[in-house]
Scaffold this active site. Structure first.
Site, short mmCIF file in Angstrom:
data_model
loop_
_atom_site.label_atom_id
_atom_site.label_comp_id
_atom_site.label_asym_id
_atom_site.label_seq_id
_atom_site.Cartn_x
_atom_site.Cartn_y
_atom_site.Cartn_z
N GLY A 1 14.22 0.21 2.32
CA GLY A 1 14.12 1.36 3.49
C GLY A 1 12.69 1.59 3.86
N ASN A 2 12.19 2.59 4.44
CA ASN A 2 10.67 2.71 4.80
C ASN A 2 10.62 4.30 4.81
OD1 ASN A 2 11.08 3.83 7.72
ND2 ASN A 2 12.14 1.74 7.80
#
Ligand code: PMT
Length: 414
Positions: A211-212
């Site tokens: 993810g980020n």
């Protein structure tokens, strides 16, 4: 010239030497057709005569919270305003607004106002830079207040630095932009605006993902402002804790491929697509069906490319240049060159480049600082502001493009 016809502006003036410029601002606003209600603090009255403002605006200048009890003057002016501006705003008035004090007519009025509020700080540099003032400004920004200025230049007493009130024409432009944003007959009214927001998640196994740091704030702010301007908004949101903005249809997605499918689901009816999401460029080639176990050793995760949603839209778009495509990019240096390269590569009309070099802009935070690049070479710098204000500036650009497209195609699709 009469672009503020029918707009009621509450002009708050607080006590600094720059108060004299409020008369010039009042004249610009009245000249543009606005109905201007001036409200002066006790300090402002020492710098600027109420008679001056009364003569310019043609309206009774309110000064005292005890004046007009039966007419609810302390809240009536705030309720009636379409836009409120405090020009100049002293450190004391900023502090009172940040803390919700209601100790004079200006502060009671502003507590009752639900319209956009612009404050134009003016004070000596030390007062502006004091942590207390900066904290108050942050509180106001976080609440969606537009903080315009201060400008840098000569100050009273021979000083110079940040602390000058912005010029009246700049304040006038901000009032005009705020008034346009609240009008339901603007270029976004009735358009279908698709906004993507947040960071996609690419499953590694049932509990882990790539993810980020995107929180969704920038995209949610865009959705809220577009809806406020009368657009029909579809917000395609990667996992985010944020509440759905009023009047917005939300489609929750998890991965880049989910987002890709959701965008294509609504694409035919879209007038504008804004890709504020941070989309994962890669995903694990296959997600494990059960949780990977430490005891089985370090896994090798093969990655494959995700579809580039924006680039695909740019390449597939027909010759009518619709929908308007807005992309985002996060850069730390060479903003213009890198941004222009990405604008061309993605085939977008507009690319919003975040300055992520500093901690108050880009991912997760409440504020942003961007450069808006357009396909035809135009560039707009948006200094540090709340994400709602940045969204408003981006949607101003989108609105201009929609108006130009209408003129080109000889009518509105709205
Ligand atoms: O959500 P917040 O915490 O408020 O943070 C906001 C933000 C920093 C995430 C946002 O303002 C932002 O910059 N989003 C884009 C982040 C980014 O770096 O994008 P990119 O350079 O990977 O991609 C450029 C553009 O292509 C983006 O519009 C992106 O949505 C789009 N893209 C990218 C990859 C992909 N597979 N498909 C895409 O459509």
């Amino acid at each position: 010239m009469d672009d503020l016809r029918g707009v009621r502006v509450l002009l708050g003036v607080s006590g600094g030497i720059a108060a004299y410029k409020a008369a010039l601002l009042a004249r610009l606003l009245v000249g543009a057709g606005a109905e201007v209600d001036p409200v002066l603090t006790a300090g402002a009255r020492r710098f600027l005569g109420a008679a001056t403002l009364e003569g310019i605006t043609g309206r009774h200048v309110r000064e005292d919270v005890w004046d007009g009890i039966a007419q609810d003057t302390h809240v009536a002016l705030g309720r009636a305003a379409d836009v409120a501006i405090v020009y100049p705003a002293t450190a004391h008035t900023l502090a009172r607004l940040a803390h919700g004090l209601a100790d004079d007519l200006l502060t009671t009025t502003l507590l009752a106002a639900t319209c956009p509020l612009i404050v134009c700080p003016a004070m000596h540099t030390e007062m502006w830079e004091h942590p207390a003032t900066q904290a108050n400004v942050e509180v106001l920004r976080g609440r969606g207040v537009t903080v315009l200025g201060p400008a840098v230049g000569p100050l009273m007493g021979g000083d110079a630095g940040p602390g000058r009130v912005v010029e009246p024409d700049e304040a006038h432009a901000a009032v005009r932009a705020a008034a346009t944003s609240t009008r339901s007959d603007g270029p976004l009214a009735g358009r279908h605006v698709v906004v993507t927001a947040g960071g996609t998640r690419e499953a590694i196994d049932p509990v882990r993902f790539l993810g980020n740091r995107s929180s969704g704030r920038m995209g949610f702010a865009l959705a809220a402002v577009a809806a406020g301007r009368g657009a029909r908004v579809t917000l395609i949101a990667a996992p985010s804790e944020l509440p759905t903005p009023e009047g917005v249809r939300r489609v929750d997605v998890v991965s880049a491929r989910d987002m890709h499918a959701a965008v294509h689901e609504v694409l035919d009816e879209a007038d504008v697509v804004v890709k504020a999401a941070a989309v994962a460029d890669f995903r694990p080639a296959s997600a494990a069906a059960s949780k990977l176990k430490k005891a089985d050793g370090t896994p090798a995760i093969e990655l494959v490319a995700n579809p580039d949603i924006l680039a695909e839209l740019g390449a597939q778009r027909g010759s009518d240049d619709t929908p308007v495509l807005v992309g985002f990019a996060a850069e730390t240096d060479d903003v213009e060159a890198n941004g222009r390269a990405k604008l061309a590569a993605k085939g977008a009309d507009v690319l919003v480049v975040n300055d992520v070099a500093s901690s108050d802009a880009g991912f997760e935070v409440e504020t942003n600082r961007v450069v808006i690049l357009e396909r035809d070479g135009a560039r707009t710098d948006v200094p540090l502001a709340s994400k709602a204000d940045v969204a408003a500036r981006i949607l101003d650009v989108v609105g201009h493009r929609l108006t130009a497209l209408d003129a080109h195609h000889g009518g509105s699709s709205g």
